[in-house]
Design an enzyme around this catalytic site. Sequence first.
Site, PDB file in Angstrom:
ATOM      1  CE1 TYR A  76      25.207 -58.536  28.125  1.00  0.00           C
ATOM      2  CE2 TYR A  76      23.679 -57.098  29.268  1.00  0.00           C
ATOM      3  CZ  TYR A  76      24.942 -57.347  28.769  1.00  0.00           C
ATOM      4  OH  TYR A  76      25.933 -56.413  28.904  1.00  0.00           O
TER       5      TYR A  76
ATOM      6  CG  ASP B 268      25.151 -51.622  34.987  1.00  0.00           C
ATOM      7  OD1 ASP B 268      24.840 -52.423  34.083  1.00  0.00           O
ATOM      8  OD2 ASP B 268      26.202 -50.948  34.957  1.00  0.00           O
TER       9      ASP B 268
HETATM   10  P1  NAD Z   1      38.602 -51.599  32.792  1.00  0.00           P
HETATM   11  O1  NAD Z   1      39.490 -52.509  32.025  1.00  0.00           O
HETATM   12  O2  NAD Z   1      38.529 -50.159  32.427  1.00  0.00           O
HETATM   13  O3  NAD Z   1      39.025 -51.633  34.351  1.00  0.00           O
HETATM   14  C1  NAD Z   1      39.227 -52.776  35.061  1.00  0.00           C
HETATM   15  C2  NAD Z   1      40.414 -52.603  36.005  1.00  0.00           C
HETATM   16  O4  NAD Z   1      40.583 -53.845  36.695  1.00  0.00           O
HETATM   17  C3  NAD Z   1      41.742 -52.304  35.317  1.00  0.00           C
HETATM   18  O5  NAD Z   1      42.322 -51.133  35.815  1.00  0.00           O
HETATM   19  C4  NAD Z   1      42.609 -53.532  35.629  1.00  0.00           C
HETATM   20  O6  NAD Z   1      43.974 -53.258  35.795  1.00  0.00           O
HETATM   21  C5  NAD Z   1      41.969 -54.005  36.916  1.00  0.00           C
HETATM   22  N1  NAD Z   1      42.290 -55.385  37.273  1.00  0.00           N
HETATM   23  C6  NAD Z   1      42.397 -56.459  36.460  1.00  0.00           C
HETATM   24  N2  NAD Z   1      42.724 -57.544  37.170  1.00  0.00           N
HETATM   25  C7  NAD Z   1      42.804 -57.161  38.472  1.00  0.00           C
HETATM   26  C8  NAD Z   1      43.102 -57.838  39.689  1.00  0.00           C
HETATM   27  N3  NAD Z   1      43.387 -59.138  39.695  1.00  0.00           N
HETATM   28  N4  NAD Z   1      43.101 -57.117  40.825  1.00  0.00           N
HETATM   29  C9  NAD Z   1      42.823 -55.797  40.820  1.00  0.00           C
HETATM   30  N5  NAD Z   1      42.541 -55.106  39.703  1.00  0.00           N
HETATM   31  C10 NAD Z   1      42.534 -55.782  38.546  1.00  0.00           C
HETATM   32  O7  NAD Z   1      37.163 -52.251  32.777  1.00  0.00           O
HETATM   33  P2  NAD Z   1      35.720 -51.580  32.767  1.00  0.00           P
HETATM   34  O8  NAD Z   1      35.224 -51.556  31.371  1.00  0.00           O
HETATM   35  O9  NAD Z   1      35.752 -50.325  33.517  1.00  0.00           O
HETATM   36  O10 NAD Z   1      34.877 -52.672  33.556  1.00  0.00           O
HETATM   37  C11 NAD Z   1      35.212 -53.050  34.870  1.00  0.00           C
HETATM   38  C12 NAD Z   1      34.437 -54.277  35.275  1.00  0.00           C
HETATM   39  O11 NAD Z   1      33.091 -53.948  35.559  1.00  0.00           O
HETATM   40  C13 NAD Z   1      34.368 -55.375  34.208  1.00  0.00           C
HETATM   41  O12 NAD Z   1      34.412 -56.636  34.840  1.00  0.00           O
HETATM   42  C14 NAD Z   1      32.996 -55.181  33.619  1.00  0.00           C
HETATM   43  O13 NAD Z   1      32.515 -56.321  32.982  1.00  0.00           O
HETATM   44  C15 NAD Z   1      32.254 -54.864  34.878  1.00  0.00           C
HETATM   45  N6  NAD Z   1      30.928 -54.273  34.713  1.00  0.00           N
HETATM   46  C16 NAD Z   1      29.900 -54.968  35.251  1.00  0.00           C
HETATM   47  C17 NAD Z   1      28.636 -54.486  35.194  1.00  0.00           C
HETATM   48  C18 NAD Z   1      27.525 -55.308  35.727  1.00  0.00           C
HETATM   49  O14 NAD Z   1      26.383 -55.090  35.400  1.00  0.00           O
HETATM   50  N7  NAD Z   1      27.796 -56.309  36.579  1.00  0.00           N
HETATM   51  C19 NAD Z   1      28.398 -53.256  34.578  1.00  0.00           C
HETATM   52  C20 NAD Z   1      29.463 -52.561  34.027  1.00  0.00           C
HETATM   53  C21 NAD Z   1      30.747 -53.076  34.118  1.00  0.00           C
HETATM   54  C1  G6P Z   2      25.778 -53.619  30.979  1.00  0.00           C
HETATM   55  C2  G6P Z   2      25.887 -54.932  31.700  1.00  0.00           C
HETATM   56  C3  G6P Z   2      27.274 -55.128  32.201  1.00  0.00           C
HETATM   57  C4  G6P Z   2      28.282 -55.007  31.084  1.00  0.00           C
HETATM   58  C5  G6P Z   2      28.096 -53.690  30.391  1.00  0.00           C
HETATM   59  C6  G6P Z   2      28.941 -53.691  29.140  1.00  0.00           C
HETATM   60  O1  G6P Z   2      25.872 -52.551  31.862  1.00  0.00           O
HETATM   61  O2  G6P Z   2      25.001 -55.030  32.763  1.00  0.00           O
HETATM   62  O3  G6P Z   2      27.363 -56.363  32.827  1.00  0.00           O
HETATM   63  O4  G6P Z   2      29.593 -55.070  31.593  1.00  0.00           O
HETATM   64  O5  G6P Z   2      26.781 -53.520  29.997  1.00  0.00           O
HETATM   65  O6  G6P Z   2      29.074 -52.429  28.676  1.00  0.00           O
HETATM   66  P1  G6P Z   2      30.188 -52.095  27.596  1.00  0.00           P
HETATM   67  O7  G6P Z   2      29.922 -50.669  27.298  1.00  0.00           O
HETATM   68  O8  G6P Z   2      31.507 -52.338  28.287  1.00  0.00           O
HETATM   69  O9  G6P Z   2      29.971 -53.030  26.473  1.00  0.00           O
HETATM   70 MN    MN Z   3      25.548 -56.829  33.985  1.00  0.00          MN
END
Ligand code: NAD
Ligand code: G6P
Ligand code: MN
Length: 440
Positions: free
Chosen positions: A264, A170
């Site tokens: 980043y 995102d």
């Molecule tokens: P969070 O810790 O609040 O939630 C993650 C959930 O995943 C937890 O409830 C945990 O129990 C669960 N989990 C862990 N291992 C698992 C498995 N093997 N199977 C099923 N569930 C499992 O995390 P968050 O801060 O909400 O972030 C969630 C994910 O989204 C992270 O990987 C974060 O980096 C990612 N993210 C990516 C982007 C992006 O741009 N690609 C943006 C925002 C967040």
């Molecule tokens: C952005 C990135 C994600 C990352 C997030 C971290 O949205 O694209 O890949 O997970 O920032 O945000 P946080 O608030 O968890 O540092």
């Molecule tokens: Mn990202």
Amino acid sequence: MKTFKIAIAGGGSTYTPGIAKALMLKRDEFPVREIYLYDINDERQNRVAHITQKVVHEFDPAVKVVATTNPEEAFTGADFIFAQLRVGGNSMREQDEKIPFRNGIVGQETCGPGGMAYGMRTIGPMIELCDFAEIYAPQAWIINYSNPAAIVAEALRKTRPDARILNICDMPIGMMLRMAEILGCEKDEIEVDYFGLNHFGWFTDVYVRGESKLAELREYMSEHGLVTPEQSMDLQHSDADWIKAHRNVAAMLKLFPEYLPSSYLQYYLIPQTVVEQTDASYTRANRVMDNRERNLFDSIAHLEETGEFKEGFNVGVHGTFIVDVAMSLAFDRRERFLLIVENNGAIPNLPDDAMVEIPAYVTSRGPEPVRLEPIGLFYKGLIEQQLASEKLLVEAALEGSYQKAIQAFALNKTFPSSEVAKRVLDELIEVNKEFWPKLG
Ligand code: NAD
Ligand code: G6P
Ligand code: MN
């Protein structure tokens, strides 16, 4: 009209209620029948499910919200699986960040050693998720946010080449919202050209109704970075840590003014500045636990105690983007997004098997990447080094190879030397015993 079953893997994520709300906001065009949350942490997910159900039922009480730890129940019949696992949770994120910082180098959840440590934890569970999808929902598209997205994408390209998965981020959307604010237009009026790897890319041009705004943006961003006057459009990336990151874009542009860098890239291009700006005893993981996570769970506790609903989360670009991608797949909309896809010649002077982040049109058959011009030597050099590091890390995880892990670390630009790489790797192995494949 067809109705949809959405499964969210990592149902206990802080982003789940926001995604559910983003789905509900689009329900006239994209009618969702049921939302199944799947997680390995039952207790956490049940609490998140409580508020998610409340959010959904404010819009439509007929939509079913179910939380389960049973993959068969979660995924059977799903049209889409949204993935957002944080393997090891924020407590392991804290280690990913603090161990490198204690060694004087960048500690970050997706870049450098922190990202590699997180990758080692996440590859296995993401392969497992693809296998669940193949067994229970072979028709479904997995739209994956789980980080480190670049490493996850490479691991799945290698091990599950036929999986119906789209890896997304995102951040570019957040940056485009900021650009729109600088240019005084709507985000949807903007079209961008962009290339790179995930969290490692550049905007090469930005158009509003066909007219290039690169010079105007370069001028603004060389002074202010992506700190915008109102800070109102991209709320998800607007706290004090993010402001620092947006401001650091100006420092990168002063060094390399040709293209507009992803924020980043600060971890690779100006790492010394980042290390100096960071309090190594209170890193991003601490901030997230004390703010996003706590606000959500406080609002859930309040809901449980009083029945009263306070919105302790926001939809953000995270929620809207994944829903937009799903709708383009569902309805063959051919919308243009920046996505992580296999290169296959799109960037002619990078390897075909690189997972690159570039524009692609999304149809019901998946992404159709745009073909770009060859990239300049500076960018090619940076990308190939990073790519080699990420590919070696994936091989290390799949083969259980310590030698490849140390090569991956030593090759990463965030390390000043192989000695530091070994020290940090060994410390990360120690704390990740429960999660990493065994390296011999
Ligand atoms: P969070 O810790 O609040 O939630 C993650 C959930 O995943 C937890 O409830 C945990 O129990 C669960 N989990 C862990 N291992 C698992 C498995 N093997 N199977 C099923 N569930 C499992 O995390 P968050 O801060 O909400 O972030 C969630 C994910 O989204 C992270 O990987 C974060 O980096 C990612 N993210 C990516 C982007 C992006 O741009 N690609 C943006 C925002 C967040
Ligand atoms: C952005 C990135 C994600 C990352 C997030 C971290 O949205 O694209 O890949 O997970 O920032 O945000 P946080 O608030 O968890 O540092
Ligand atoms: Mn990202």
